[in-house]
Design an enzyme around this catalytic site. Structure first.
Site, short mmCIF file in Angstrom:
data_model
loop_
_atom_site.label_atom_id
_atom_site.label_comp_id
_atom_site.label_asym_id
_atom_site.label_seq_id
_atom_site.Cartn_x
_atom_site.Cartn_y
_atom_site.Cartn_z
CG HIS A 87 -1.80 1.24 1.26
ND1 HIS A 87 -2.77 1.48 0.31
CD2 HIS A 87 -1.84 2.30 2.11
CE1 HIS A 87 -3.37 2.63 0.58
NE2 HIS A 87 -2.82 3.15 1.67
CB SER A 88 0.95 4.31 0.25
OG SER A 88 1.22 5.67 0.05
CG MET A 89 7.32 3.67 0.76
SD MET A 89 8.16 4.15 2.30
CE MET A 89 7.90 2.68 3.30
CB ALA A 91 2.16 0.18 -4.13
CB SER A 114 -3.11 -0.91 -2.30
OG SER A 114 -3.99 -0.12 -1.53
#
Length: 246
Positions: A87-89, A91, A114
Site C-alpha cells: 500500500h502506498s510506499m 506498492a 494499492s
C-alpha cells in the site's frame, strides 16, 4: 531481527502473501488480515527497520536497498507460491521486490499495488523536508491509524523519525527502467477519493509489466482499505483463486 511478522502460521497453506506497509506504517497494519483471509493463504507482513519491535535497527531511506533486503529475507519462505501486496510506499517497494525475485528465478504469482502512482510517474510535493508540525499535518490529511498516534507528544517523538525517513525514501525513489522488466500479473486498487492517485494514474501500472493488468476502484480516500478491508481481501482471494474464509 526477522523481517516478517506472521500472526498465524499455516503450515497447510498453499500460498504466502507478503504485505508491505505504507510510509510511517508497520507490520501491525496487516495483523487482522490473517483472520479475514482464506485458510489457504499465510500472511507475512514486512516490518521495516526503525519502528515497533525494530525501533533499535538502523532505518533505510533508499528504496532499492530496502527492496534488496526484503527480497533476500524472503528467499527461505519461497518454498510455496508467493504474492505481494503493498500500500502506498509499500506498492512501489512490492514492485521492486517482484523485479528482484523474478530476476532470481522466483517470480511472485501476482503483485497487488494499492493507493499508489506507478513507479515511472511519481512527483508531488516534498514532505520529508517539512518541519515537524507540517509533517504531522500531512499525515493527518492522509488519514490512517498512524495520524492519531502523532497527536500524542511522546508517541510523536518515537514515530516522527521513521515517518520522515519513509517520506525521504519514497520521495527520493527513481525508477530504473533499464532493470528487469516485470512479467508478473499486476492488480492496482485505489480509493475513488484518493487525493494522491487518480484512476488515470493508477491505470499506468499496466505500462511496467508484461503480465496481465487489472484496475479496481473502491469507495474511499488514501486509506480506503481501512473501511474496505473485506472488499480488498475478497479481490485478493478471487485473483489468487483461493477459497474464501468460512
Amino acid at each position: 531481527m526477522s523481517w516478517f511478522r506472521c500472526a498465524e502460521n499455516r503450515p497447510w497453506a498453499s500460498m504466502r502473501l507478503f504485505c508491505l506497509p505504507h510510509a510511517g506504517g508497520s507490520a501491525v497494519f496487516y495483523r487482522s488480515w490473517a483472520k479475514e483471509i482464506s485458510p489457504a493463504v499465510e500472511v507475512h507482513a514486512v516490518q521495516y527497520p526503525g519502528r515497533a519491535d525494530r525501533i533499535a535497527d538502523t532505518m533505510i531511506d533508499d528504496a532499492h536497498r530496502l527492496a534488496r533486503l526484503v527480497a533476500g529475507a524472503m528467499a527461505p519462505l519461497l518454498d510455496r507460491p508467493a504474492a505481494l501486496f503493498g500500500h502506498s510506499m509499500g506498492a512501489v517497494l512490492a514492485y521492486e521486490v517482484a523485479r528482484l525475485l523474478q530476476e532470481r528465478g522466483s517470480a511472485p504469482v501476482h503483485v497487488f499495488v494499492s493507493g499508489a502512482r506507478p513507479p515511472h510517474d511519481r512527483g508531488g510535493d516534498r514532505v520529508a523536508d517539512k518541519d515537524d508540525d507540517e509533517l504531522v499535518a500531512e499525515m493527518v490529511k492522509l488519514g490512517g491509524s498512524d495520524a492519531e498516534a502523532l497527536r500524542d507528544p511522546e508517541l510523536r517523538e518515537l514515530v516522527l523519525p521513521y515517518v520522515r525517513n519513509d517520506f525521504r525514501l519514497i520521495e527520493g525513489y527513481a525508477h530504473r527502467a533499464a532493470g528487469t522488466r516485470l512479467a508478473v500479473p499486476v492488480t492496482a486498487i485505489i480509493g475513488d477519493d484518493d487525493p494522491h492517485v487518480t484512476e488515470e494514474q493508477a491505470a499506468r501500472w499496466a505500462e511496467v509489466t508484461d503480465g496481465r493488468f487489472a484496475l479496481r476502484v473502491l469507495p474511499g480516500g488514501h486509506f480506503y482499505l481501512n473501511d474496505r478491508q473485506r472488499d480488498v481481501i475478497a479481490e485478493v482471494q478471487r485473483t489468487l483463486e483461493v477459497p474464501a474464509a468460512p
